[in-house]
Each structure stands twice: as structure tokens, then as C-alpha cells.
Design a protein around this motif. Structure first.
Motif, mmCIF file in Angstrom:
data_model
loop_
_atom_site.group_PDB
_atom_site.id
_atom_site.type_symbol
_atom_site.label_atom_id
_atom_site.label_comp_id
_atom_site.label_asym_id
_atom_site.label_seq_id
_atom_site.Cartn_x
_atom_site.Cartn_y
_atom_site.Cartn_z
ATOM 1 N N VAL A 189 -14.192 8.659 -7.360
ATOM 2 C CA VAL A 189 -13.386 9.404 -6.390
ATOM 3 C C VAL A 189 -12.833 10.650 -7.064
ATOM 4 O O VAL A 189 -12.734 10.722 -8.287
ATOM 5 C CB VAL A 189 -12.215 8.561 -5.828
ATOM 6 N N GLU A 190 -12.494 11.638 -6.226
ATOM 7 C CA GLU A 190 -11.863 12.861 -6.695
ATOM 8 C C GLU A 190 -10.511 13.000 -6.003
ATOM 9 O O GLU A 190 -10.416 12.854 -4.781
ATOM 10 C CB GLU A 190 -12.736 14.084 -6.391
ATOM 11 N N VAL A 191 -9.486 13.281 -6.799
ATOM 12 C CA VAL A 191 -8.122 13.372 -6.289
ATOM 13 C C VAL A 191 -7.548 14.725 -6.675
ATOM 14 O O VAL A 191 -7.728 15.183 -7.813
ATOM 15 C CB VAL A 191 -7.230 12.237 -6.851
ATOM 16 N N ASP A 192 -6.860 15.342 -5.733
ATOM 17 C CA ASP A 192 -6.155 16.588 -6.018
ATOM 18 C C ASP A 192 -4.897 16.252 -6.811
ATOM 19 O O ASP A 192 -4.056 15.467 -6.347
ATOM 20 C CB ASP A 192 -5.787 17.284 -4.704
ATOM 21 N N PRO A 193 -4.711 16.818 -8.006
ATOM 22 C CA PRO A 193 -3.501 16.513 -8.794
ATOM 23 C C PRO A 193 -2.211 16.846 -8.066
ATOM 24 O O PRO A 193 -1.174 16.236 -8.330
ATOM 25 C CB PRO A 193 -3.677 17.374 -10.052
ATOM 26 N N LYS A 194 -2.250 17.808 -7.140
ATOM 27 C CA LYS A 194 -1.037 18.162 -6.406
ATOM 28 C C LYS A 194 -0.529 16.990 -5.570
ATOM 29 O O LYS A 194 0.675 16.837 -5.361
ATOM 30 C CB LYS A 194 -1.310 19.369 -5.496
ATOM 31 N N ILE A 195 -1.453 16.153 -5.100
ATOM 32 C CA ILE A 195 -1.047 14.980 -4.329
ATOM 33 C C ILE A 195 -0.285 14.000 -5.220
ATOM 34 O O ILE A 195 0.718 13.407 -4.806
ATOM 35 C CB ILE A 195 -2.276 14.309 -3.689
ATOM 36 N N LEU A 196 -0.742 13.844 -6.452
ATOM 37 C CA LEU A 196 -0.050 12.954 -7.381
ATOM 38 C C LEU A 196 1.316 13.518 -7.765
ATOM 39 O O LEU A 196 2.270 12.760 -7.973
ATOM 40 C CB LEU A 196 -0.905 12.736 -8.630
ATOM 41 N N VAL A 197 1.405 14.842 -7.875
ATOM 42 C CA VAL A 197 2.686 15.466 -8.200
ATOM 43 C C VAL A 197 3.689 15.228 -7.071
ATOM 44 O O VAL A 197 4.864 14.923 -7.319
ATOM 45 C CB VAL A 197 2.499 16.973 -8.451
ATOM 46 N N ALA A 198 3.233 15.354 -5.830
ATOM 47 C CA ALA A 198 4.126 15.204 -4.685
ATOM 48 C C ALA A 198 4.420 13.750 -4.348
ATOM 49 O O ALA A 198 5.339 13.478 -3.556
ATOM 50 C CB ALA A 198 3.525 15.893 -3.458
ATOM 51 N N ASN A 199 3.669 12.808 -4.931
ATOM 52 C CA ASN A 199 3.856 11.385 -4.623
ATOM 53 C C ASN A 199 3.974 10.594 -5.930
ATOM 54 O O ASN A 199 2.971 10.106 -6.458
ATOM 55 C CB ASN A 199 2.681 10.853 -3.801
ATOM 56 N N PRO A 200 5.173 10.456 -6.454
ATOM 57 C CA PRO A 200 5.345 9.715 -7.712
ATOM 58 C C PRO A 200 4.863 8.273 -7.644
ATOM 59 O O PRO A 200 4.411 7.724 -8.657
ATOM 60 C CB PRO A 200 6.857 9.789 -7.953
ATOM 61 N N LEU A 201 4.918 7.651 -6.464
ATOM 62 C CA LEU A 201 4.467 6.264 -6.354
ATOM 63 C C LEU A 201 2.958 6.161 -6.522
ATOM 64 O O LEU A 201 2.454 5.219 -7.157
ATOM 65 C CB LEU A 201 4.892 5.677 -5.008
ATOM 66 N N LEU A 202 2.221 7.117 -5.964
ATOM 67 C CA LEU A 202 0.777 7.131 -6.170
ATOM 68 C C LEU A 202 0.444 7.339 -7.639
ATOM 69 O O LEU A 202 -0.456 6.687 -8.190
ATOM 70 C CB LEU A 202 0.136 8.237 -5.332
ATOM 71 N N ARG A 203 1.149 8.241 -8.275
ATOM 72 C CA ARG A 203 0.939 8.485 -9.695
ATOM 73 C C ARG A 203 1.246 7.233 -10.508
ATOM 74 O O ARG A 203 0.516 6.892 -11.449
ATOM 75 C CB ARG A 203 1.818 9.646 -10.140
ATOM 76 N N HIS A 204 2.298 6.510 -10.121
ATOM 77 C CA HIS A 204 2.649 5.278 -10.845
ATOM 78 C C HIS A 204 1.553 4.230 -10.694
ATOM 79 O O HIS A 204 1.217 3.536 -11.661
ATOM 80 C CB HIS A 204 3.976 4.740 -10.310
ATOM 81 N N ARG A 205 0.988 4.109 -9.480
ATOM 82 C CA ARG A 205 -0.113 3.159 -9.284
ATOM 83 C C ARG A 205 -1.294 3.492 -10.185
ATOM 84 O O ARG A 205 -1.891 2.612 -10.809
ATOM 85 C CB ARG A 205 -0.563 3.199 -7.826
ATOM 86 N N THR A 218 0.838 -1.192 0.000
ATOM 87 C CA THR A 218 0.000 0.000 0.000
ATOM 88 C C THR A 218 0.875 1.244 0.000
ATOM 89 O O THR A 218 1.794 1.361 0.805
ATOM 90 C CB THR A 218 -0.928 0.018 1.218
ATOM 91 N N THR A 219 0.571 2.157 -0.911
ATOM 92 C CA THR A 219 1.301 3.415 -1.013
ATOM 93 C C THR A 219 0.422 4.521 -0.442
ATOM 94 O O THR A 219 -0.755 4.627 -0.777
ATOM 95 C CB THR A 219 1.650 3.726 -2.477
ATOM 96 N N THR A 220 0.984 5.349 0.422
ATOM 97 C CA THR A 220 0.242 6.402 1.107
ATOM 98 C C THR A 220 0.850 7.756 0.797
ATOM 99 O O THR A 220 2.057 7.869 0.556
ATOM 100 C CB THR A 220 0.259 6.170 2.634
ATOM 101 N N ASP A 221 -0.003 8.773 0.807
ATOM 102 C CA ASP A 221 0.463 10.149 0.633
ATOM 103 C C ASP A 221 1.454 10.478 1.739
ATOM 104 O O ASP A 221 1.125 10.473 2.922
ATOM 105 C CB ASP A 221 -0.744 11.100 0.687
ATOM 106 N N ARG A 222 2.687 10.786 1.373
ATOM 107 C CA ARG A 222 3.732 10.991 2.370
ATOM 108 C C ARG A 222 3.607 12.338 3.084
ATOM 109 O O ARG A 222 4.255 12.548 4.111
ATOM 110 C CB ARG A 222 5.106 10.903 1.700
#
Length: 210
Positions: free
Chosen positions: A140-156, A36-40
């Protein structure tokens, strides 16, 4: 008369039972790998929200107490205001794993199967949002800034979207993810150049920009 010779008594030797040898049992330890990958940044943002809420409540209560205007009704009012502020500042927790992405907020947990995505679009409103919907009807709705700050979440997310596209499910939104990924890569490269000082260095033979 001959002398009688008594037969010698054989001393009884107590047999001591040797302890049974217990064969050594090899214990195999199985290590469970967390996938599981979490927002750091979530924990830091949560602490900031709690700190702001606590400071606001302490400030208004202190002012009321100094002016001798603190009553149970006003205390309840300031408590409600502080809770409302916390509800606004509370950061959603984004987690992802193989084939799924979830967002947990004050209203509960929502998740989508990224392998079954059918649409990806930009949300309407002043705050940028990425709206994901799968074939099971989840959204679901995701803030793109979270994906920018977490490359692993973006990769998932991108891995699941690629599988959904290969299955023929993701009909709309593939270009949104691609454009978002390209923009993230450009912003990341620009940030690296700015940090290293290369962005401000003009090419040889060219005057610096004014």
C-alpha cells in the motif's frame, strides 16, 4: 315427627390458579468496542471533492445553456470532464486496526499486515508517498500528511512496525519511520510554539531576528 335436617351444601370455591412466578432473567449487554481508526479529515475532503466537481459541471453547463450551445454530446463531454476531476480529487480513505492498515480508493481496497512488514520506503515521484510491503506480498501507499494529521493512525503503524522489527521481519525501512516520526514531532512542536506565539519571542538578552 322429627324434622329432617338437610345437610348444608358446601359452597364450591373456584380455585384461582396463581400465575406462575417467572424468575427475572438478567440480561447482560455486551458492548463492542470499535478498534478501527479512520482518517478524521476524510469526510471533509470527500465533501470538498464533490463540491468542486458539482460546481464545475454546473458552471460549464450554465455557460453552454446561456450561449445556446448545449447539446447532448457536449453534456456528455462535460460529464466526463467532471468525473475525471472527481477521480483526481477523490481522497483515499486510510483506516487501521490492531496489526493492519488499509487504503481504500476508487480502484478498490488494499491493506497490509503491519505486524508482518518487511519494507518501508519513500515512494518516487513529485507527490510524497510512504510505500509499505508485508511478508504476504501486499503493498500500500500512504500519504505522510495523513499520518501527520492523524496521530492514532501513526501510532497503529509504528506499533505494528515495532512488532515486525522484533520478529526480525522488518529489515529495511525502520530508519524511514523513525525519521518521519521525529520530523512529525518537530513540526508538531513548532506548530504549537507558533500558535502560542513563543516562536516569535526572542530569548532574553538577544535581539530579535530580522
Amino acid at each position: 315427627m322429627g324434622r329432617k335436617v338437610r345437610p348444608r351444601r358446601t359452597a364450591r370455591i373456584r380455585a384461582t390458579a396463581a400465575p406462575a412466578t417467572v424468575p427475572a432473567t438478567e440480561t447482560t449487554t455486551t458492548k463492542t468496542t470499535t478498534t478501527t481508526t479512520t482518517d478524521r479529515n476524510w469526510a471533509r475532503e470527500l465533501r470538498a471533492a464533490l463540491l468542486c466537481t458539482g460546481l464545475l459541471f454546473a458552471l460549464v453547463v450554465t455557460i453552454d445553456a446561456a450561449n445556446s450551445t448545449l447539446t447532448p454530446a457536449r453534456t456528455a463531454m462535460w460529464t466526463g470532464v467532471s468525473l475525471l476531476l472527481y477521480a483526481v480529487l477523490h481522497p483515499p480513505r486510510v483506516t487501521a486496526g490492531p496489526g493492519w492498515l488499509a487504503v481504500r480508493g476508487l480502484g478498490g481496497r488494499r491493506h497490509v499486515c503491519t505486524d508482518l512488514l518487511v519494507s518501508v520506503r519513500r515512494g518516487e515521484g513529485s507527490t510524497p508517498r510512504l510505500v509499505l510491503r508485508d511478508a504476504l506480498g501486499a503493498r500500500v501507499e500512504v500519504d505522510p500528511k495523513i499520518l501527520v494529521a492523524n496521530p492514532l493512525l501513526r501510532h497503529r503503524l509504528e506499533t505494528g512496525a515495532a512488532r515486525a522489527r522484533a520478529y526480525g521481519l522488518l529489515a529495511t525501512g525502520g530508519d524511514v519511520l523513525r525519521e518521519m516520526g521525529e520530523r512529525m514531532d518537530r513540526d508538531g512542536a513548532r506548530g504549537i510554539f507558533e500558535t502560542s506565539g513563543l516562536a516569535t519571542t526572542p530569548p532574553p538578552g538577544r535581539p530579535p531576528r530580522r
